[in-house]
Write a protein that holds these residues in place. Sequence first.
Motif, PDB file in Angstrom:
ATOM      1  N   UNK A  78       0.841  -1.207   0.000  1.00  0.00           N
ATOM      2  CA  UNK A  78       0.000   0.000   0.000  1.00  0.00           C
ATOM      3  C   UNK A  78       0.869   1.247   0.000  1.00  0.00           C
ATOM      4  N   UNK A  79       0.292   2.368  -0.435  1.00  0.00           N
ATOM      5  CA  UNK A  79       1.066   3.595  -0.582  1.00  0.00           C
ATOM      6  C   UNK A  79       1.726   4.023   0.720  1.00  0.00           C
ATOM      7  N   UNK A  80       1.047   3.811   1.847  1.00  0.00           N
ATOM      8  CA  UNK A  80       1.622   4.237   3.123  1.00  0.00           C
ATOM      9  C   UNK A  80       2.711   3.300   3.612  1.00  0.00           C
ATOM     10  N   UNK A  81       2.892   2.160   2.922  1.00  0.00           N
ATOM     11  CA  UNK A  81       3.936   1.215   3.322  1.00  0.00           C
ATOM     12  C   UNK A  81       4.855   0.886   2.142  1.00  0.00           C
ATOM     13  N   UNK A  82       4.855   1.737   1.144  1.00  0.00           N
ATOM     14  CA  UNK A  82       5.643   1.491  -0.059  1.00  0.00           C
ATOM     15  C   UNK A  82       7.128   1.515   0.272  1.00  0.00           C
ATOM     16  N   UNK A  83       7.859   0.494  -0.167  1.00  0.00           N
ATOM     17  CA  UNK A  83       9.288   0.418   0.135  1.00  0.00           C
ATOM     18  C   UNK A  83      10.161   0.973  -0.976  1.00  0.00           C
ATOM     19  N   UNK A  84       9.588   1.244  -2.135  1.00  0.00           N
ATOM     20  CA  UNK A  84      10.371   1.707  -3.283  1.00  0.00           C
ATOM     21  C   UNK A  84      10.452   3.231  -3.319  1.00  0.00           C
ATOM     22  N   UNK A  85      11.540   3.730  -3.909  1.00  0.00           N
ATOM     23  CA  UNK A  85      11.718   5.170  -4.128  1.00  0.00           C
ATOM     24  C   UNK A  85      11.194   5.495  -5.522  1.00  0.00           C
ATOM     25  N   UNK A  86      10.130   6.300  -5.576  1.00  0.00           N
ATOM     26  CA  UNK A  86       9.497   6.642  -6.848  1.00  0.00           C
ATOM     27  C   UNK A  86      10.048   7.957  -7.379  1.00  0.00           C
TER      28      UNK A  86
END
Length: 657
Positions: free
Chosen positions: A460-468
């Motif tokens: 989920x967006x609040x737990x996203x691990x990637x750097x966008x």
Amino acid sequence: PSSPASPRRVWIGTMPTVRLDRDHLFERLGETYTQEEFELLCFEFGIELDDVTSEAETAREMGAKEEVVAKLSDRTIYCIDVPANRYDILCMEGMARALRIFTGKERPPSFALAEPGERLAMRVESASVDKIRPFVACAVLRNVSFEDERVYDSFIELQEKLHQNVCRRRTLVAIGTHDLATLRPPFEYRALAPETIAFMPLTEPDEGGRSFDAKSLLDHYRAAPECKHLKPYTNIIYESEVYPVITDSTGLVLSLPPIINGKASRIQRHTKDVFVECTATDETKANIVCDTVVAMFSEYCNFEVEPVDVIYANGRRETTPKLTSREYSVALKLVRETIGLADGDDLLPPDKACALLERMQLAPATYEAATDLVTVRVPCTRSDIMHAVDVIEDVAIAYGYNNVPEKLPATLCVGAPTPQNLFCDLLRDEVARAGYMEILTHGLCNTEENYDKLRIPRPPKDALDAVLLANPQSEEFEQCRTTLLVGALKTLQHNKSLAVKGGIKLFEVSDVVFRDPTADVGARNERRLVATHTNLTAGFEVIHGLLDRVMTCAQIPPAHAYAGDSLTKDDTAYFVPKFDDLEYAVEPADLPTFFPGRSAHVVLYDLAKQRAGQPHKTVIGKLGVVHPLVLANFEIDFPTSALELQVDAIRQPRSSS
């Protein structure tokens, strides 16, 4: 917005090149130089004479026909490379003024705001422009003459150079210049639906010119060959629901930033009063650009500029241009030490340091003996001065790098690889000896590739691990990769011509990136090893064997529960007692990227923590037979096994003999 005749240029982040008529430059300098003398002057000032050419010669080199070349000028043109942050020397006026001051022919000018009887006003409809281009800076130049064609060309060229440099191809700032006599203030800056904006653009001919609505105009620029220099800028606002527009009190359109000016207010040879507007997404950059434009051409009006009030809807009132100077102080001792003149005060006495700074337009420069501080006033034209070290650099340039005494450094510095890179070099050698071919793939990837194609659920967006990436230039590069497996599988996808018989073995040792709120930049790099084996059969035992070889080279023994009695006495002697606090094992795991029942975690056991009763088990990698659906997603036709391992986990400092 640029002249309709401006050629297309692409900003690539290199040093800008300024093309100046040699004879006109020498006329402004009040002195004639040989080419060697001028090259030396450029070197001393910190710029470089890159090429000597002419309009005719340039056209000939580009393959123009001789009848076209015959109509062009043979006057000598100097192509001068300048630092990318020296916006004040991107035109004839700025370059000639800087060199005159550097050679002591004149003092740095003082720029002033000339208050009119009543200030002009630019009203900003913030509710609409905040969606697309929220800021604007304005100014007025009075009694400027463009009768000299060289002044007019320089005025247009400066805008184009700024657009390609600090304005970042108009994405940050767009400059509009207008004949004030054709306008009726006050002005209004707002954003409207594109179909409601209608005007005749600057690119239209004097006779038979057409009016366009904004959307149709951008479509025209995207299709018309004669307007190809404007096509790249259309993408900046094309998809927006509203387009920014500046009008006067009668509704006349001055410009459609950042694309083009209106024809009605265009600058002509008889123009005397110039209205300058700079719309921007970055207010600081807008003020820098506005200050630069008016400061360069204020020499035609006694270095005086008329201010304009920019009034925002929330009541905020900004007076532009700023034309403000800043004060910096630096210890003379630090100046001497940094440049390499600390061996004697006579090498750089205070009065000489001040004189050198004034040659670089940092005036007045003063010295206070009690504090050993040199204090300078930085003019509005020197936005490149951002720190005391920039002041030191200007002292070094004016002093002359060739004049700095040569001496051996007091400290002997010997280069060496970092522990991480040294370990990775050794790791690459070992994996290559095992028959694997090294690859180097891009650090950015598509979000779908990083998750969906590997059958990994998206967090989920609040737990996203990637750097966008905030503004990706391509769908192919949307984020920093969180796994190296994507690059390895894409390499297989695009190299189908390789013979599979005998196996295709690939590996890469590189970084992945994760979000990390505890890091000072909000993200951290993690060094990893990935290896793949592709053959007519999956060959899981081959990739498993590579894991064991890597761990053996890292001198980490297998746990007894994992290796059983497979280790000989000689094998055991290799690991013990040199490193006896770590063990590894392979434990079955259900990983969506791999075939069910054919995947596992690589687990590291810290025996010291185990003896202390602390958590001691860490997952440091994964391996398995790649799932058929993943292979299909990457269009790979043959079975593949893969290993991915955290390198830093097996190279961390441990107790050593």
